[in-house]
Design an enzyme around this catalytic site. Structure first.
Site, PDB file in Angstrom:
ATOM      1  N   CYS A  30      11.822  -1.479  46.860  1.00 47.17           N
ATOM      2  CA  CYS A  30      12.309  -0.719  45.714  1.00 47.17           C
ATOM      3  C   CYS A  30      11.263   0.234  45.152  1.00 47.17           C
ATOM      4  CB  CYS A  30      12.758  -1.672  44.609  1.00 47.17           C
ATOM      5  SG  CYS A  30      11.430  -2.710  43.925  1.00 47.17           S
TER       6      CYS A  30
ATOM      7  N   GLU B  12      20.423  -4.180  48.711  1.00 47.72           N
ATOM      8  CA  GLU B  12      20.119  -4.277  47.274  1.00 47.72           C
ATOM      9  C   GLU B  12      18.877  -3.463  46.967  1.00 47.72           C
ATOM     10  OE1 GLU B  12      18.042  -7.118  44.052  1.00 47.72           O
ATOM     11  OE2 GLU B  12      17.349  -6.370  45.990  1.00 47.72           O
TER      12      GLU B  12
ATOM     13  N   ARG C 151      19.379  -8.053  34.466  1.00 43.80           N
ATOM     14  CA  ARG C 151      18.627  -7.571  35.632  1.00 43.80           C
ATOM     15  C   ARG C 151      19.536  -6.661  36.450  1.00 43.80           C
ATOM     16  NH1 ARG C 151      14.540  -9.431  39.153  1.00 43.80           N
ATOM     17  NH2 ARG C 151      14.968  -9.067  41.350  1.00 43.80           N
TER      18      ARG C 151
ATOM     19  N   ARG D 192      20.778  -4.216  39.123  1.00 43.95           N
ATOM     20  CA  ARG D 192      20.401  -3.790  40.461  1.00 43.95           C
ATOM     21  C   ARG D 192      21.584  -3.034  41.078  1.00 43.95           C
ATOM     22  NH1 ARG D 192      16.250  -4.905  38.658  1.00 43.95           N
ATOM     23  NH2 ARG D 192      14.529  -6.112  39.530  1.00 43.95           N
TER      24      ARG D 192
END
Length: 417
Positions: free
Chosen positions: A78, A118, A162, A164
């Site tokens: 990421c 993800e 969170r 994502r």
């Protein structure tokens, strides 16, 4: 999974410690191999999934040497897209290009039917990033969502905020056209079982008597109580801005003198606003604040303990009933409905523990519950390394529901667990 077919086989790329693996196991799928470069993550993965071949760095793989698989899971790095990184995106030669490495693997395996990736929320913020993903997968005849799917554990009743972005795809020739008549995967078609977090849900994941709790250092705990006294005395529950000692202008009589001293006019507008509001707060409560600063030696403390942000409104009676984080931006207190995001770089959230009468870090097992990990999951490495592992992991429940939703869209009508 299916009355007539073998179990779905999947490849776990940029696997971390096995968040996707746990989700796919619940669906009865078989992992043909996992790719990861972090040695601590590899050790943890092996400790929990000893029968899964560890393949090393995805960049070193020869796609043609991999066994057949129908499903690709990937938590590709990421950092190229994160606010904490340099945000080079797909131009990042070391990590952003891993997306194309994964595409190369798919190109070598025409049996691949599903993808589930993800990444951080910021990936969805740049139009060119999402368009690149759509274009590359369209070249390979995958149908994906028309817009990024952004989910948080809190969307499923898990007390962690969170966000994502998840990238889902199904090969166009195997999808169920009765379910997807317009050629698109729609989020509603995934049958996600969402739920809201109830008040105080964060406390539900805590152990009543945790083993070896890590107490907050005495000087930091003292600072928390000092700020709680400040909050109660000044009445800042609805004040709406962070409190910064450096913006009070302690001991300076005139506003203009202080503003000139710190160079107010050269600051961006948002910071000027904070400075002015903090200065006004000080001027209105000067006698108390001066005495409070001396009593608790606030100016001798580290800069991060000189900043305080109360995000609980009037819903939380005191700091013991909130969730605390000590960040580079200062002390932040939130309502106990959801923990702040577990991330690899941030400090561990703090809670007040009546059993030890002190603030403590949440334990590894408690943090694992925020990521929906199995209670029997084994962790390796130091505590710091484990928190980092969990901070980088995909949430198992979200991965499970998305994978299950994808598999339901297959034309053959898989029978799922």
């Amino acid at each position: 999974m299916d009355d007539h077919k073998e179990p779905i086989r999947y490849l776990d790329l940029c696997s971390g410690i096995g968040g996707f693996h746990q989700a796919m196991d619940r669906l009865g799928c078989i992992c043909v191999g996992a790719s990861e470069i972090d040695q601590v993550c590899i050790d943890t993965y092996r400790a929990n999934f000893p029968d899964t071949p560890m393949l090393g760095d995805v960049r070193d793989l020869d796609p043609k040497d991999l066994p057949d698989f129908q499903f690709v899971c990937a938590g590709f790095p990421c950092q190229p897209f994160s606010k904490a990184g340099k945000r080079k995106g797909f131009k990042d030669e070391s990590r952003g290009q891993l997306f194309y490495t994964i595409m190369d693997i798919i190109d070598a395996h025409d049996e691949v039917e599903f993808i589930l990736f993800e990444n951080v929320r910021n990936l969805a913020d740049r139009k060119e990033y999402w368009e690149t993903i759509q274009e590359e997968l369209a070249k390979r005849d995958f149908t994906i969502t028309t817009r990024p799917i952004i989910l948080s554990p809190s969307d499923f009743g898990i007390p962690q905020i969170r966000e994502r972005v998840f990238i889902l795809g199904i090969r166009s020739d195997v999808k169920n056209h009765d379910l997807l008549p317009y050629g698109q995967i729609i989020e509603d078609d995934l049958w996600l079982r969402k739920a809201t977090c109830k008040p105080n849900a964060a406390f539900d994941i805590l152990d009543e008597t945790p083993s070896n709790p890590v107490r907050l250092a005495p000087d930091k705990e003292e600072a928390l109580f000092a700020w709680d006294e400040f909050r109660e005395e000044i009445g800042i529950t609805t004040i709406g801005f962070p409190i910064w000692l450096s913006c009070f202008g302690l001991g300076i009589e005139f506003d203009r003198t202080f503003f000139n001293q710190i160079g107010l006019e050269s600051m961006p507008g948002w910071k000027q606003n904070y400075v002015r509001r903090n200065r006004h707060l000080y001027q209105m409560n000067r006698d108390y604040i001066d005495a409070w600063v001396r009593r608790y030696n606030m100016l001798d403390r580290t800069k991060l303990l000189q900043k305080f942000e109360w995000n609980c409104g009037e819903d939380v009676p005191d700091i013991k009933h909130g969730l605390v984080q000590i960040r580079q931006s200062g002390i932040r207190v939130k309502r106990p409905d959801c923990f702040p995001s577990l991330v690899a770089m941030a400090t561990t959230p703090l809670i007040w523990d009546e059993s030890i009468n002190h603030f403590r870090e949440i334990t590894i097992r408690e943090a694992a519950r925020l990521q929906s990990f199995d209670e029997e999951f084994v962790f390796t490495g130091s505590s710091k390394q484990v928190y980092k592992e969990l901070g980088n992991a995909v949430n198992v429940e979200i991965a499970y529901q998305l994978a299950q939703g994808l598999l339901r869209l297959r034309n053959s009508g898989l029978t799922l667990k």
